[in-house]
Design a protein around this motif. Structure first.
Motif, mmCIF file in Angstrom:
data_model
loop_
_atom_site.group_PDB
_atom_site.id
_atom_site.type_symbol
_atom_site.label_atom_id
_atom_site.label_comp_id
_atom_site.label_asym_id
_atom_site.label_seq_id
_atom_site.Cartn_x
_atom_site.Cartn_y
_atom_site.Cartn_z
ATOM 1 N N GLY A 27 2.084 2.118 -6.411
ATOM 2 C CA GLY A 27 3.642 2.771 -6.657
ATOM 3 C C GLY A 27 3.653 4.196 -7.551
ATOM 4 O O GLY A 27 4.708 4.620 -7.542
ATOM 5 N N LEU A 28 2.500 4.245 -8.007
ATOM 6 C CA LEU A 28 2.304 5.397 -8.784
ATOM 7 C C LEU A 28 2.167 6.721 -7.765
ATOM 8 O O LEU A 28 1.281 6.727 -6.926
ATOM 9 N N ARG A 29 2.940 7.789 -8.270
ATOM 10 C CA ARG A 29 2.915 9.022 -7.081
ATOM 11 C C ARG A 29 1.650 9.907 -7.477
ATOM 12 O O ARG A 29 1.511 10.090 -8.644
ATOM 13 N N THR A 30 1.116 10.160 -6.360
ATOM 14 C CA THR A 30 -0.010 11.104 -6.489
ATOM 15 C C THR A 30 0.018 12.413 -5.932
ATOM 16 O O THR A 30 -1.051 13.164 -5.805
ATOM 17 N N GLY A 31 1.472 12.572 -5.593
ATOM 18 C CA GLY A 31 1.547 13.961 -5.046
ATOM 19 C C GLY A 31 1.582 14.038 -3.487
ATOM 20 O O GLY A 31 1.839 14.940 -2.812
ATOM 21 N N LEU A 37 5.299 4.131 -2.418
ATOM 22 C CA LEU A 37 6.113 4.874 -3.643
ATOM 23 C C LEU A 37 7.502 4.318 -3.628
ATOM 24 O O LEU A 37 8.152 4.386 -4.632
ATOM 25 N N LEU A 38 8.162 3.785 -2.520
ATOM 26 C CA LEU A 38 9.573 3.553 -2.590
ATOM 27 C C LEU A 38 9.657 1.891 -2.591
ATOM 28 O O LEU A 38 10.882 1.174 -2.738
ATOM 29 N N ASP A 39 8.470 1.172 -3.009
ATOM 30 C CA ASP A 39 8.645 -0.379 -3.152
ATOM 31 C C ASP A 39 9.663 -0.933 -4.267
ATOM 32 O O ASP A 39 10.264 -1.706 -4.260
ATOM 33 N N LEU A 52 14.229 -2.005 -0.270
ATOM 34 C CA LEU A 52 14.471 -1.057 0.699
ATOM 35 C C LEU A 52 14.076 -1.538 2.100
ATOM 36 O O LEU A 52 14.736 -1.221 2.973
ATOM 37 N N ASN A 53 12.777 -2.115 2.212
ATOM 38 C CA ASN A 53 12.316 -2.487 3.279
ATOM 39 C C ASN A 53 13.183 -3.598 4.155
ATOM 40 O O ASN A 53 12.887 -4.087 5.227
ATOM 41 N N GLN A 54 14.144 -4.248 3.407
ATOM 42 C CA GLN A 54 15.036 -5.050 4.046
ATOM 43 C C GLN A 54 16.437 -4.250 4.761
ATOM 44 O O GLN A 54 17.076 -5.109 5.434
ATOM 45 N N VAL A 55 16.244 -3.184 4.580
ATOM 46 C CA VAL A 55 17.385 -2.279 5.116
ATOM 47 C C VAL A 55 17.037 -1.177 5.765
ATOM 48 O O VAL A 55 17.914 -0.756 6.625
ATOM 49 N N GLY A 56 15.663 -1.031 5.928
ATOM 50 C CA GLY A 56 15.454 0.163 6.719
ATOM 51 C C GLY A 56 13.471 0.260 6.946
ATOM 52 O O GLY A 56 13.112 -0.389 6.293
ATOM 53 N N THR A 57 13.254 1.158 7.763
ATOM 54 C CA THR A 57 11.887 1.268 7.978
ATOM 55 C C THR A 57 11.503 2.465 7.304
ATOM 56 O O THR A 57 12.039 3.501 7.495
ATOM 57 N N VAL A 58 10.291 2.470 6.409
ATOM 58 C CA VAL A 58 9.851 3.534 5.508
ATOM 59 C C VAL A 58 8.624 4.050 6.323
ATOM 60 O O VAL A 58 7.829 3.245 6.716
#
Length: 186
Positions: A27-31, A37-39, A52-58
């Motif tokens: 989950g840590l952003r690395t650029g 990242l959206l977990d 988020l993964n229950q309402v859409g596809t990332v």
């Protein structure tokens, strides 16, 4: 007493601590865009909070872009709002049922912040491993006290538990070094 099974149980718990650490690190952003990242994003949908993964596809179609394909058109605004308010420093742009999320460049200050956070996560991982070790050692003491194992067996098993602990603490440190390198890579 079946202490070898207990050592396997301790290892399973230590592996669980390691998995939790890897999830935190993901989950840590690395650029770079990473779907993990959206977990932490939770969307207010249908009167309840959903991940988020229950309402859409990332997905991550480009190195510096994430997209969320929202299944229900009515949830696009709520999903964009949830991403914006998740404290990830992201600015989603809804486009029909798709939400585009450009990943901004990381500043050197933000990289230092993320490295500090990675160290904090790693320390939590080490503590979790040591807690498992303590539980194992306590079980050994109790087994010896209850005359289920001898003093020699206790010493031998304690060495096994310590070696296991050392192995997992080393693994936490190696994972931290790798993540830190990833964070500092521009």
């Amino acid at each position: 007493m079946k202490m070898s099974a207990d050592v396997k149980e301790l290892e399973k718990r230590m592996r669980g601590a390691m998995d939790a650490l890897k999830k935190e690190f993901a989950g840590l952003r690395t650029g770079r865009a990473s779907v993990n990242l959206l977990d932490p994003v939770v969307v207010e949908a249908y009167g309840q909070r959903m991940s988020l993964n229950q309402v859409g596809t990332v997905s991550a179609p480009e190195p510096r872009l994430l997209t969320v394909n929202v299944w229900d058109k009515g949830l696009v605004v709520a999903t964009a709002k949830a991403i914006r308010e998740a404290g990830l420093g992201l600015n989603p742009a809804p486009d029909g049922q798709m939400i585009r999320i450009p990943i901004p460049e990381l500043t050197s200050e933000r990289r230092a912040e993320l490295a500090k956070l990675a160290h904090k996560y790693a320390e939590h991982g080490r503590v979790a491993v040591r807690n498992v070790r303590r539980d194992g050692m306590d079980a050994l003491k109790k087994a010896e006290k209850d005359h289920k194992i001898s003093q020699d067996e206790h010493r031998e098993k304690a060495d096994d538990v310590q070696k296991l602990t050392d192995r997992y603490v080393k693994l936490v440190d190696e994972t931290l070094i790798h993540k830190e390198k990833e964070i500092k890579t521009v």
